[in-house]
Design a protein around this motif. Sequence first.
Motif, PDB file in Angstrom:
ATOM      1  N   LEU A 355       0.804  -1.217   0.000  1.00 14.39           N
ATOM      2  CA  LEU A 355       0.000   0.000   0.000  1.00 14.39           C
ATOM      3  C   LEU A 355       0.839   1.270   0.000  1.00 14.39           C
ATOM      4  CD1 LEU A 355      -2.614  -1.125   2.674  1.00 14.39           C
ATOM      5  CD2 LEU A 355      -3.003  -0.917   0.219  1.00 14.39           C
ATOM      6  N   MET A 356       2.140   1.135   0.108  1.00 12.08           N
ATOM      7  CA  MET A 356       3.006   2.307   0.158  1.00 12.08           C
ATOM      8  C   MET A 356       2.971   3.057  -1.175  1.00 12.08           C
ATOM      9  SD  MET A 356       6.212   0.629   2.246  1.00 12.08           S
ATOM     10  CE  MET A 356       7.294   2.048   2.089  1.00 12.08           C
ATOM     11  N   PRO A 357       3.006   4.388  -1.133  1.00 13.27           N
ATOM     12  CA  PRO A 357       2.994   5.172  -2.374  1.00 13.27           C
ATOM     13  C   PRO A 357       4.327   5.056  -3.104  1.00 13.27           C
ATOM     14  CG  PRO A 357       3.201   6.616  -0.447  1.00 13.27           C
ATOM     15  CD  PRO A 357       2.992   5.237   0.079  1.00 13.27           C
ATOM     16  N   ARG A 358       4.354   4.240  -4.155  1.00  7.20           N
ATOM     17  CA  ARG A 358       5.606   3.970  -4.857  1.00  7.20           C
ATOM     18  C   ARG A 358       5.558   4.369  -6.326  1.00  7.20           C
ATOM     19  NH1 ARG A 358       8.743   0.184  -2.067  1.00  7.20           N
ATOM     20  NH2 ARG A 358       7.740  -0.862  -0.334  1.00  7.20           N
ATOM     21  N   GLY A 359       4.510   5.024  -6.788  1.00  2.00           N
ATOM     22  CA  GLY A 359       4.379   5.276  -8.204  1.00  2.00           C
ATOM     23  C   GLY A 359       3.406   4.289  -8.810  1.00  2.00           C
ATOM     24  N   THR A 360       3.534   4.046 -10.104  1.00  2.00           N
ATOM     25  CA  THR A 360       2.574   3.183 -10.799  1.00  2.00           C
ATOM     26  C   THR A 360       2.815   1.711 -10.517  1.00  2.00           C
ATOM     27  OG1 THR A 360       2.395   4.837 -12.551  1.00  2.00           O
ATOM     28  CG2 THR A 360       1.579   2.642 -13.046  1.00  2.00           C
ATOM     29  N   ILE A 361       4.071   1.277 -10.519  1.00  2.00           N
ATOM     30  CA  ILE A 361       4.380  -0.131 -10.235  1.00  2.00           C
ATOM     31  C   ILE A 361       4.483  -0.303  -8.724  1.00  2.00           C
ATOM     32  CG2 ILE A 361       6.053  -2.002 -10.519  1.00  2.00           C
ATOM     33  CD1 ILE A 361       6.820  -0.823 -13.207  1.00  2.00           C
ATOM     34  N   VAL A 362       3.543  -1.062  -8.152  1.00  2.00           N
ATOM     35  CA  VAL A 362       3.486  -1.191  -6.695  1.00  2.00           C
ATOM     36  C   VAL A 362       3.809  -2.608  -6.215  1.00  2.00           C
ATOM     37  CG1 VAL A 362       1.866   0.708  -6.410  1.00  2.00           C
ATOM     38  CG2 VAL A 362       0.983  -1.597  -6.775  1.00  2.00           C
ATOM     39  N   VAL A 375       3.425  -8.191 -12.519  1.00  2.00           N
ATOM     40  CA  VAL A 375       3.588  -6.792 -12.129  1.00  2.00           C
ATOM     41  C   VAL A 375       2.238  -6.250 -11.698  1.00  2.00           C
ATOM     42  CG1 VAL A 375       4.229  -4.480 -12.902  1.00  2.00           C
ATOM     43  CG2 VAL A 375       5.545  -6.454 -13.678  1.00  2.00           C
ATOM     44  N   GLU A 376       2.227  -5.497 -10.602  1.00  5.79           N
ATOM     45  CA  GLU A 376       1.004  -4.871 -10.102  1.00  5.79           C
ATOM     46  C   GLU A 376       1.072  -3.373 -10.380  1.00  5.79           C
ATOM     47  OE1 GLU A 376       0.238  -6.104  -6.009  1.00  5.79           O
ATOM     48  OE2 GLU A 376       1.560  -7.819  -6.366  1.00  5.79           O
ATOM     49  N   LEU A 377       0.076  -2.870 -11.100  1.00  4.34           N
ATOM     50  CA  LEU A 377       0.033  -1.460 -11.479  1.00  4.34           C
ATOM     51  C   LEU A 377      -1.113  -0.764 -10.766  1.00  4.34           C
ATOM     52  CD1 LEU A 377       0.468  -1.865 -15.347  1.00  4.34           C
ATOM     53  CD2 LEU A 377       2.246  -1.465 -13.663  1.00  4.34           C
ATOM     54  N   ARG A 378      -0.816   0.376 -10.133  1.00  2.00           N
ATOM     55  CA  ARG A 378      -1.853   1.210  -9.516  1.00  2.00           C
ATOM     56  C   ARG A 378      -1.800   2.567 -10.209  1.00  2.00           C
ATOM     57  NH1 ARG A 378      -1.087   1.085  -3.569  1.00  2.00           N
ATOM     58  NH2 ARG A 378       0.516   2.650  -3.909  1.00  2.00           N
ATOM     59  N   PRO A 379      -2.867   2.971 -10.921  1.00  2.00           N
ATOM     60  CA  PRO A 379      -2.778   4.176 -11.750  1.00  2.00           C
ATOM     61  C   PRO A 379      -2.591   5.472 -10.977  1.00  2.00           C
ATOM     62  CG  PRO A 379      -5.027   3.353 -11.701  1.00  2.00           C
ATOM     63  CD  PRO A 379      -4.179   2.300 -11.050  1.00  2.00           C
ATOM     64  N   GLY A 380      -3.192   5.574  -9.784  1.00  2.61           N
ATOM     65  CA  GLY A 380      -3.063   6.820  -9.021  1.00  2.61           C
ATOM     66  C   GLY A 380      -4.028   7.902  -9.447  1.00  2.61           C
ATOM     67  N   VAL A 381      -4.667   7.723 -10.603  1.00  4.57           N
ATOM     68  CA  VAL A 381      -5.706   8.644 -11.078  1.00  4.57           C
ATOM     69  C   VAL A 381      -6.885   7.808 -11.535  1.00  4.57           C
ATOM     70  CG1 VAL A 381      -4.132  10.488 -11.756  1.00  4.57           C
ATOM     71  CG2 VAL A 381      -4.688   8.692 -13.386  1.00  4.57           C
ATOM     72  N   ALA A 382      -8.058   8.412 -11.538  1.00  2.00           N
ATOM     73  CA  ALA A 382      -9.270   7.665 -11.884  1.00  2.00           C
ATOM     74  C   ALA A 382      -9.508   7.620 -13.387  1.00  2.00           C
ATOM     75  CB  ALA A 382     -10.472   8.297 -11.179  1.00  2.00           C
ATOM     76  N   ASP A 383     -10.340   6.665 -13.787  1.00  2.00           N
ATOM     77  CA  ASP A 383     -10.846   6.551 -15.159  1.00  2.00           C
ATOM     78  C   ASP A 383      -9.757   6.272 -16.190  1.00  2.00           C
ATOM     79  OD1 ASP A 383     -13.439   7.068 -14.199  1.00  2.00           O
ATOM     80  OD2 ASP A 383     -13.099   9.231 -14.319  1.00  2.00           O
ATOM     81  N   VAL A 384      -8.796   5.448 -15.828  1.00  5.30           N
ATOM     82  CA  VAL A 384      -7.776   5.011 -16.784  1.00  5.30           C
ATOM     83  C   VAL A 384      -8.243   3.694 -17.399  1.00  5.30           C
ATOM     84  CG1 VAL A 384      -5.390   4.251 -17.079  1.00  5.30           C
ATOM     85  CG2 VAL A 384      -5.927   6.111 -15.486  1.00  5.30           C
ATOM     86  N   ARG A 385      -8.312   3.631 -18.716  1.00  5.69           N
ATOM     87  CA  ARG A 385      -8.733   2.398 -19.376  1.00  5.69           C
ATOM     88  C   ARG A 385      -7.562   1.427 -19.481  1.00  5.69           C
ATOM     89  NH1 ARG A 385     -11.795   2.480 -24.794  1.00  5.69           N
ATOM     90  NH2 ARG A 385      -9.733   3.141 -25.501  1.00  5.69           N
TER      91      ARG A 385
END
Length: 445
Positions: A355-362, A375-385
């Motif tokens: 859960l740590m804020p690491r950028g897109t690759i978490v 690889v786990e990706l977290r976009p950090g912004v909403a509504d990314v397709r």
Amino acid sequence: MMRIVIVGAGEVGRHLGRSLQNEADLILIDPDARELASAEEGLDALTLVGDGTHRSVLRKAEVERADLFIAVTPDDSVNLVSAALARDLGATRAVARVDDPAFYESKRGFESGVLGIEASVCASRLVGVELLRMLAAVRARQVVACAAGRVQVASHVIGEDSPLLAGSRARATTWPEPIRAIVRAGQLRSSAEIEHAELGDVVLMACSPLGLLELLHELTPAAGVMRTTIVGGGDVGIQLAGLLGPRGLLDRLIESDRSRCWSLAEQLHGVQILHGDGTNIAFLREEHVGRVDALLAVTGSDEANLMTSLLARELGVDHVFALVHRPGYAGVYSHLGVSGTASPHETIARVIRGLMPRGTIVGRSSLSEIAVDLVELRPGVADVRVADLPLPPGAIPLVIAGRSIRAPKPRATLAADDVLVVALPGGRVGMLEKALRRKPIGGAA
């Protein structure tokens, strides 16, 4: 360097501090000066004596500068209040330990968005999820927990008994929804490209921990139902029994406290509850425990869990897993032949690391036997397709984990805190990192 504030200097807080101190500047808060003094002996952290539910204390710790705020005292209410206040004061992300299962609206040990807190985590449920992963690994080639344990990814070799091979070649294989990738002849391919399953194919499946265990049973009918015995009717035992029992995956639950047995019987309909001592070999022999396929020793005592595990191995149980409360003891169990262990402290630390804020690759992990990286990706912004992500050639999205678990269809949109798990052919993570630097999502990679 990242800044992390931890409220609670008990065993969990100290363990978290030790696991994170090389990656962040730590501030440790606790009302007990003696606890803080004990923590300082093996921890590189600033300490602050005070109540984590007081805004004056949080301001003194400068939580508005915190990249991550973690509340892990033994009191659920204190953790929720302090985490909510920290977010209100400007902390980037906050996590609260909430161990009461009744707090949660789902069976998962992870819930996001309550009181503005990024995650509420339940230690007993998270440990249960890890033990489910170990049970699944009995039927799979490899199982990896992703997205803070919300989903698990497994590799499984299609055998002669697999229902995926049934039917004529004239009819295409109907792949179960969680199977989205196949490795054939060393190549990672989308299941949409594979018309017919073949003996020896390695399928990649991604879904909830319990869903994965059920699917693996469906794909290995010749092995029959895995008969599992649970020893210990505490928080972990009752939650596992509540999951496994209704699905016919639980043989029985053994509990040494007679009054607790009556309580368990009222809560777990259809589950056989036995009153007995799991450390008594005569009792275990009498109950033919050696005939089960797997045993989970999950009492509140490390000594009892170790003894039960060793006796089960002596009686012929092939797969024995144990709950370990003290950090660092897992190696002892492994040395003595226990198949696997789960620790509340280490499980919470692993989830919070995700859960740590690491950028897109978490998150990153490897299915090394088939040369596939996850690889786990977290976009950090909403509504990314999903279709708009700069994935390298050969990348296959497996699952989206957020407030629900969803299929990663190209037009599916990701919320800011959703996690997309992607399978990559070995050696292509660098390509993904480079693509994210060229086309960052939310401004960071």
